[in-house]
Scaffold this motif. Sequence first.
Motif, PDB file in Angstrom:
ATOM      1  N   GLY A 190      42.787  44.221  29.978  1.00 31.44           N
ATOM      2  CA  GLY A 190      43.819  43.902  30.956  1.00 31.44           C
ATOM      3  C   GLY A 190      43.265  43.430  32.284  1.00 31.44           C
ATOM      4  O   GLY A 190      42.108  43.679  32.621  1.00 31.44           O
ATOM      5  N   VAL A 191      44.126  42.736  33.030  1.00 32.75           N
ATOM      6  CA  VAL A 191      43.786  42.277  34.371  1.00 32.75           C
ATOM      7  C   VAL A 191      44.898  42.686  35.326  1.00 32.75           C
ATOM      8  O   VAL A 191      46.064  42.766  34.942  1.00 32.75           O
ATOM      9  CB  VAL A 191      43.604  40.743  34.427  1.00 32.75           C
ATOM     10  N   ALA A 192      44.526  42.958  36.552  1.00 31.32           N
ATOM     11  CA  ALA A 192      45.510  43.228  37.595  1.00 31.32           C
ATOM     12  C   ALA A 192      45.973  41.904  38.181  1.00 31.32           C
ATOM     13  O   ALA A 192      45.191  40.961  38.324  1.00 31.32           O
ATOM     14  CB  ALA A 192      44.901  44.108  38.680  1.00 31.32           C
ATOM     15  N   VAL A 193      47.248  41.836  38.508  1.00 33.79           N
ATOM     16  CA  VAL A 193      47.828  40.666  39.162  1.00 33.79           C
ATOM     17  C   VAL A 193      48.205  41.104  40.567  1.00 33.79           C
ATOM     18  O   VAL A 193      49.095  41.945  40.741  1.00 33.79           O
ATOM     19  CB  VAL A 193      49.061  40.157  38.393  1.00 33.79           C
ATOM     20  N   SER A 194      47.502  40.579  41.564  1.00 35.14           N
ATOM     21  CA  SER A 194      47.661  41.043  42.944  1.00 35.14           C
ATOM     22  C   SER A 194      48.391  40.041  43.805  1.00 35.14           C
ATOM     23  O   SER A 194      48.463  38.846  43.483  1.00 35.14           O
ATOM     24  CB  SER A 194      46.284  41.341  43.546  1.00 35.14           C
ATOM     25  N   ASP A 195      48.936  40.536  44.923  1.00 32.39           N
ATOM     26  CA  ASP A 195      49.609  39.650  45.865  1.00 32.39           C
ATOM     27  C   ASP A 195      48.592  38.972  46.772  1.00 32.39           C
ATOM     28  O   ASP A 195      47.372  39.138  46.602  1.00 32.39           O
ATOM     29  CB  ASP A 195      50.665  40.419  46.674  1.00 32.39           C
ATOM     30  N   ALA A 196      49.084  38.221  47.760  1.00 38.25           N
ATOM     31  CA  ALA A 196      48.190  37.458  48.627  1.00 38.25           C
ATOM     32  C   ALA A 196      47.263  38.361  49.433  1.00 38.25           C
ATOM     33  O   ALA A 196      46.168  37.955  49.816  1.00 38.25           O
ATOM     34  CB  ALA A 196      49.015  36.576  49.559  1.00 38.25           C
ATOM     35  N   ALA A 197      47.696  39.615  49.658  1.00 44.66           N
ATOM     36  CA  ALA A 197      46.877  40.548  50.422  1.00 44.66           C
ATOM     37  C   ALA A 197      45.912  41.325  49.543  1.00 44.66           C
ATOM     38  O   ALA A 197      45.108  42.115  50.040  1.00 44.66           O
ATOM     39  CB  ALA A 197      47.772  41.517  51.190  1.00 44.66           C
ATOM     40  N   GLY A 198      45.980  41.112  48.232  1.00 44.54           N
ATOM     41  CA  GLY A 198      45.070  41.787  47.318  1.00 44.54           C
ATOM     42  C   GLY A 198      45.601  43.077  46.723  1.00 44.54           C
ATOM     43  O   GLY A 198      44.894  43.744  45.964  1.00 44.54           O
ATOM     44  N   SER A 199      46.844  43.456  47.052  1.00 46.83           N
ATOM     45  CA  SER A 199      47.430  44.667  46.482  1.00 46.83           C
ATOM     46  C   SER A 199      48.002  44.368  45.097  1.00 46.83           C
ATOM     47  O   SER A 199      48.670  43.338  44.922  1.00 46.83           O
ATOM     48  CB  SER A 199      48.541  45.196  47.394  1.00 46.83           C
ATOM     49  N   PRO A 200      47.768  45.234  44.121  1.00 48.37           N
ATOM     50  CA  PRO A 200      48.230  44.954  42.757  1.00 48.37           C
ATOM     51  C   PRO A 200      49.753  44.965  42.639  1.00 48.37           C
ATOM     52  O   PRO A 200      50.411  45.908  43.060  1.00 48.37           O
ATOM     53  CB  PRO A 200      47.600  46.074  41.927  1.00 48.37           C
TER      54      PRO A 200
END
Length: 262
Positions: free
Chosen positions: A214-224
């Motif tokens: 699996g991979v994490a999908v993060s927002d522009a700030a890097g939070s998952p």
Amino acid sequence: MTALEQSDGEQSPGSRIAVIAKSARVLDVLAERPRGSTPSEVGELLKINRSTAFRLLTSLEQAGLLQRDAGSGRYRLGMKMLRYAESVRSGIGIIRVAEPTMWALEEQLRQTVYLSVRSGWGATCVERLPGRHVDVLAWKSGQWLPFHVGAGPQAILAALDDAEVDRYLSNGGERLTRQGTLTGEDVRRSVARTREQGWALNREGLTAGVASLGVAVSDAAGSPLCALSVAGLEADFQGEALASTASAVTAAGDRLRNDLIA
């Protein structure tokens, strides 16, 4: 009058809360048993007497939340739960955005595909697509897993900052897997490895012979925001097949991130 219908004069606030809590536990038990359970089985599982279990089951049946098989006397979740599930599902906008990417990933890999979001010190599966090559049933929609079990939860944990990882490790409780209990250092090594390679790999953590990536999908700030993961036969997560799967899941995660933050 059922246990769920008693008036304020017949039940104290504390008693009403206790009844609701017990009813929720009954629903949790039956959610894990598609074939249903008898009042005696529910009482044994919840460590309550049979008469209490029977009253709870009857009340939930009358509310439409359960249905009873007249032949076997077993109770299972009722059709009304489908309406609740669909209402919850439609309220999670991330599912609608992620579904095209998930279907494309299943088409490419023919493995079971999961979408999960953080929930406390773990992750909850909010959408699951059965794989055509192998359908992994160990993690179902609505089911929660701790951060140390499963590729999706592990990917989300690795995407958190170090302070949050430290809080998770100091939270207490045993970190159990099929292979044994993980130490804090085991978890830290897993986090470091996931961050280095960009994806999490879990071998037989839930089911013998099954692996997940699996991979994490993060927002522009890097939070998952969520995790995208696949699961299949452990033999398919070796050598070139592993590299190909990691590439496909990583690319799908990148597409989903672009769709979510667009």
